[in-house]
Motif scaffolding. Structure first.
Motif, PDB file in Angstrom:
ATOM      1  N   SER A  38      -7.792  -4.672  14.623  1.00  0.00           N
ATOM      2  CA  SER A  38      -8.833  -3.524  14.587  1.00  0.00           C
ATOM      3  C   SER A  38     -10.207  -4.249  15.546  1.00  0.00           C
ATOM      4  N   GLU A  39     -10.365  -5.378  15.371  1.00  0.00           N
ATOM      5  CA  GLU A  39     -11.523  -5.733  16.165  1.00  0.00           C
ATOM      6  C   GLU A  39     -11.317  -5.673  17.572  1.00  0.00           C
ATOM      7  N   ALA A  40     -10.065  -5.764  18.112  1.00  0.00           N
ATOM      8  CA  ALA A  40      -9.896  -5.482  19.599  1.00  0.00           C
ATOM      9  C   ALA A  40      -9.908  -4.110  20.024  1.00  0.00           C
ATOM     10  N   ALA A  41      -9.769  -3.379  18.884  1.00  0.00           N
ATOM     11  CA  ALA A  41      -9.842  -1.811  18.956  1.00  0.00           C
ATOM     12  C   ALA A  41     -11.314  -1.420  18.802  1.00  0.00           C
ATOM     13  N   GLY A  42     -12.169  -2.154  18.239  1.00  0.00           N
ATOM     14  CA  GLY A  42     -13.590  -1.694  17.991  1.00  0.00           C
ATOM     15  C   GLY A  42     -13.755  -0.904  16.738  1.00  0.00           C
ATOM     16  N   LEU A  43     -12.949  -1.263  15.740  1.00  0.00           N
ATOM     17  CA  LEU A  43     -12.739  -0.129  14.592  1.00  0.00           C
ATOM     18  C   LEU A  43     -12.649  -1.136  13.532  1.00  0.00           C
ATOM     19  N   SER A  44     -12.649  -0.589  12.150  1.00  0.00           N
ATOM     20  CA  SER A  44     -12.404  -1.482  11.060  1.00  0.00           C
ATOM     21  C   SER A  44     -11.175  -1.529  10.531  1.00  0.00           C
ATOM     22  N   THR A  45     -10.746  -2.409   9.565  1.00  0.00           N
ATOM     23  CA  THR A  45      -9.605  -2.266   8.910  1.00  0.00           C
ATOM     24  C   THR A  45      -9.421  -1.102   8.248  1.00  0.00           C
ATOM     25  N   ARG A  46     -10.401  -0.512   7.531  1.00  0.00           N
ATOM     26  CA  ARG A  46     -10.332   0.564   6.818  1.00  0.00           C
ATOM     27  C   ARG A  46      -9.863   1.864   7.538  1.00  0.00           C
ATOM     28  N   GLN A  47     -10.379   1.909   8.787  1.00  0.00           N
ATOM     29  CA  GLN A  47      -9.942   2.728   9.736  1.00  0.00           C
ATOM     30  C   GLN A  47      -8.439   2.647  10.226  1.00  0.00           C
ATOM     31  N   PHE A  48      -8.144   1.124  10.408  1.00  0.00           N
ATOM     32  CA  PHE A  48      -6.578   0.928  10.468  1.00  0.00           C
ATOM     33  C   PHE A  48      -5.653   1.795   9.485  1.00  0.00           C
ATOM     34  N   TYR A  49      -5.954   1.343   8.333  1.00  0.00           N
ATOM     35  CA  TYR A  49      -5.258   1.990   7.266  1.00  0.00           C
ATOM     36  C   TYR A  49      -5.275   3.462   7.138  1.00  0.00           C
ATOM     37  N   GLU A  50      -6.182   3.975   7.607  1.00  0.00           N
ATOM     38  CA  GLU A  50      -6.328   5.484   7.731  1.00  0.00           C
ATOM     39  C   GLU A  50      -5.255   6.034   8.808  1.00  0.00           C
ATOM     40  N   GLU A  51      -4.830   5.101   9.884  1.00  0.00           N
ATOM     41  CA  GLU A  51      -3.946   5.708  10.501  1.00  0.00           C
ATOM     42  C   GLU A  51      -2.645   5.156  10.544  1.00  0.00           C
ATOM     43  N   PHE A  52      -2.219   4.085  10.078  1.00  0.00           N
ATOM     44  CA  PHE A  52      -1.194   3.283  10.086  1.00  0.00           C
ATOM     45  C   PHE A  52      -0.908   2.352   8.674  1.00  0.00           C
ATOM     46  N   ARG A  53       0.195   2.350   8.267  1.00  0.00           N
ATOM     47  CA  ARG A  53       0.649   1.525   7.044  1.00  0.00           C
ATOM     48  C   ARG A  53       0.723   0.095   7.331  1.00  0.00           C
ATOM     49  N   THR A  54       1.302  -0.280   8.506  1.00  0.00           N
ATOM     50  CA  THR A  54       1.476  -1.792   8.793  1.00  0.00           C
ATOM     51  C   THR A  54       1.422  -1.838  10.170  1.00  0.00           C
ATOM     52  N   LEU A  55       1.461  -3.158  10.732  1.00  0.00           N
ATOM     53  CA  LEU A  55       1.432  -3.570  11.869  1.00  0.00           C
ATOM     54  C   LEU A  55       2.751  -3.006  12.542  1.00  0.00           C
ATOM     55  N   GLU A  56       3.823  -3.086  11.857  1.00  0.00           N
ATOM     56  CA  GLU A  56       5.056  -2.636  12.345  1.00  0.00           C
ATOM     57  C   GLU A  56       5.163  -1.370  13.010  1.00  0.00           C
ATOM     58  N   ASP A  57       4.288  -0.308  12.194  1.00  0.00           N
ATOM     59  CA  ASP A  57       4.158   1.211  12.385  1.00  0.00           C
ATOM     60  C   ASP A  57       3.393   1.258  13.677  1.00  0.00           C
ATOM     61  N   MET A 112       0.758  -1.141   0.058  1.00  0.00           N
ATOM     62  CA  MET A 112       0.081   0.009   0.023  1.00  0.00           C
ATOM     63  C   MET A 112       0.942   1.324  -0.073  1.00  0.00           C
ATOM     64  N   ALA A 113       0.698   2.125  -0.643  1.00  0.00           N
ATOM     65  CA  ALA A 113       1.410   3.330  -0.939  1.00  0.00           C
ATOM     66  C   ALA A 113       1.640   4.148   0.186  1.00  0.00           C
ATOM     67  N   GLY A 114       0.229   4.354   0.669  1.00  0.00           N
ATOM     68  CA  GLY A 114       0.021   5.342   1.808  1.00  0.00           C
ATOM     69  C   GLY A 114      -1.079   5.192   2.662  1.00  0.00           C
ATOM     70  N   ARG A 115      -1.285   5.908   3.533  1.00  0.00           N
ATOM     71  CA  ARG A 115      -2.788   5.755   4.313  1.00  0.00           C
ATOM     72  C   ARG A 115      -3.564   6.137   3.539  1.00  0.00           C
ATOM     73  N   LEU A 116      -5.067   5.658   3.952  1.00  0.00           N
ATOM     74  CA  LEU A 116      -6.178   6.392   3.229  1.00  0.00           C
ATOM     75  C   LEU A 116      -6.481   7.636   3.812  1.00  0.00           C
ATOM     76  N   LYS A 117      -7.142   8.684   3.142  1.00  0.00           N
ATOM     77  CA  LYS A 117      -7.452   9.528   3.776  1.00  0.00           C
ATOM     78  C   LYS A 117      -8.452   9.865   4.715  1.00  0.00           C
ATOM     79  N   ALA A 118      -8.567  10.167   5.865  1.00  0.00           N
ATOM     80  CA  ALA A 118      -9.772  10.355   6.877  1.00  0.00           C
ATOM     81  C   ALA A 118     -10.465  11.316   6.560  1.00  0.00           C
ATOM     82  N   PRO A 119     -12.032  11.068   6.931  1.00  0.00           N
ATOM     83  CA  PRO A 119     -12.961  12.356   6.591  1.00  0.00           C
ATOM     84  C   PRO A 119     -12.503  13.533   7.335  1.00  0.00           C
ATOM     85  N   THR A 120     -12.865  14.857   6.843  1.00  0.00           N
ATOM     86  CA  THR A 120     -12.633  15.678   7.556  1.00  0.00           C
ATOM     87  C   THR A 120     -14.141  16.481   8.145  1.00  0.00           C
TER      88      THR A 120
END
Length: 220
Positions: free
Chosen positions: A51-70, A1-9
């Motif tokens: 994502s499940e443990a955080a109560g969020l979606s994988t889409r939201q994960f990729y809005e914040e981080f690129r990988t689990l290593e991040d 993945m080239a970068g994070r997805l854009k979060a809504p404003t």
């Protein structure tokens, strides 16, 4: 993945986009502390599980981080930051105490913080090892910062006449290795001692470096 997805404003539910982003990031980091620092560990965790443990979606994960290593990198820096804040606060409060009392207060604050939650120990000393070259670089850079902090305290002791003037960096590097190893072994149950006893032993090691007893080594 080239970068994070854009979060809504814009504002939603009374919170700005920045506030919602910070809240999501916090939930991912809290979930990572639990999964990486306990079970199944960093290597056993997936993006979906985090994502499940955080109560969020994988889409939201990729809005914040690129990988689990991040996520691991951010969590490692955060855990170290908590410990550093505790150490600096204790150093400021004990500034006018004699060397032995000041060193005890500083390392008791550090040890108390880093061992307050076993998950922090695992993030600091276990999960980060052998992940990747960038993570190893971060780990060593963070260790160098700890060495710098202790060297600064040692320099202050030299300025007060509590330690002989010399280059202490090599000795402090060895001392930091002792701190990390002993605290890890203590937290794993391999050391039969209280935390205060562990701190007292670390302080004795440091004082032995700064105020050595006995004749100098040959060639010194």
């Amino acid at each position: 993945m080239a970068g994070r997805l854009k979060a809504p404003t814009g504002r939603y539910g009374g919170k700005s986009a920045e506030e919602r982003q910070a809240e999501r990031r916090r939930r991912f980091l809290d979930a990572a502390l639990q999964l990486f620092g306990d079970s199944p560990g960093y290597r056993g965790t997936t993006v979906a599980a985090l994502s499940e443990a955080a109560g969020l979606s994988t889409r939201q994960f990729y809005e914040e981080f690129r990988t689990l290593e991040d996520v691991l990198a951010a969590l490692h820096l955060e855990v170290n930051g908590w410990a550093e804040a505790a150490l600096l606060a204790a150093a400021a409060e004990s500034e006018n105490l004699p060397l032995a009392e000041r060193a005890t207060a500083i390392f008791r604050a550090y040890a108390g913080n880093v061992t307050a939650d076993p998950r922090r120990i695992r993030i600091t000393f276990v999960e980060i090892i052998g992940v990747s070259a960038p993570m190893e670089k971060q780990r060593l850079a963070r260790r160098a910062r700890w060495i710098d902090l202790v060297c600064a305290e040692v320099a202050a002791a030299v300025a007060r006449g509590e330690a002989a003037p010399r280059d202490y960096r090599l000795a402090v590097t060895a001392f930091i290795g002792s701190v990390n190893g002993l605290l890890h072994d203590w937290s794993a149950g391999w050391v039969d001692a209280t935390l205060d006893e562990v701190v007292d032993e670390l302080v004795r090691i440091l004082l032995g470096i700064l105020q050595p007893s006995g004749p100098p080594l040959a060639g010194a």
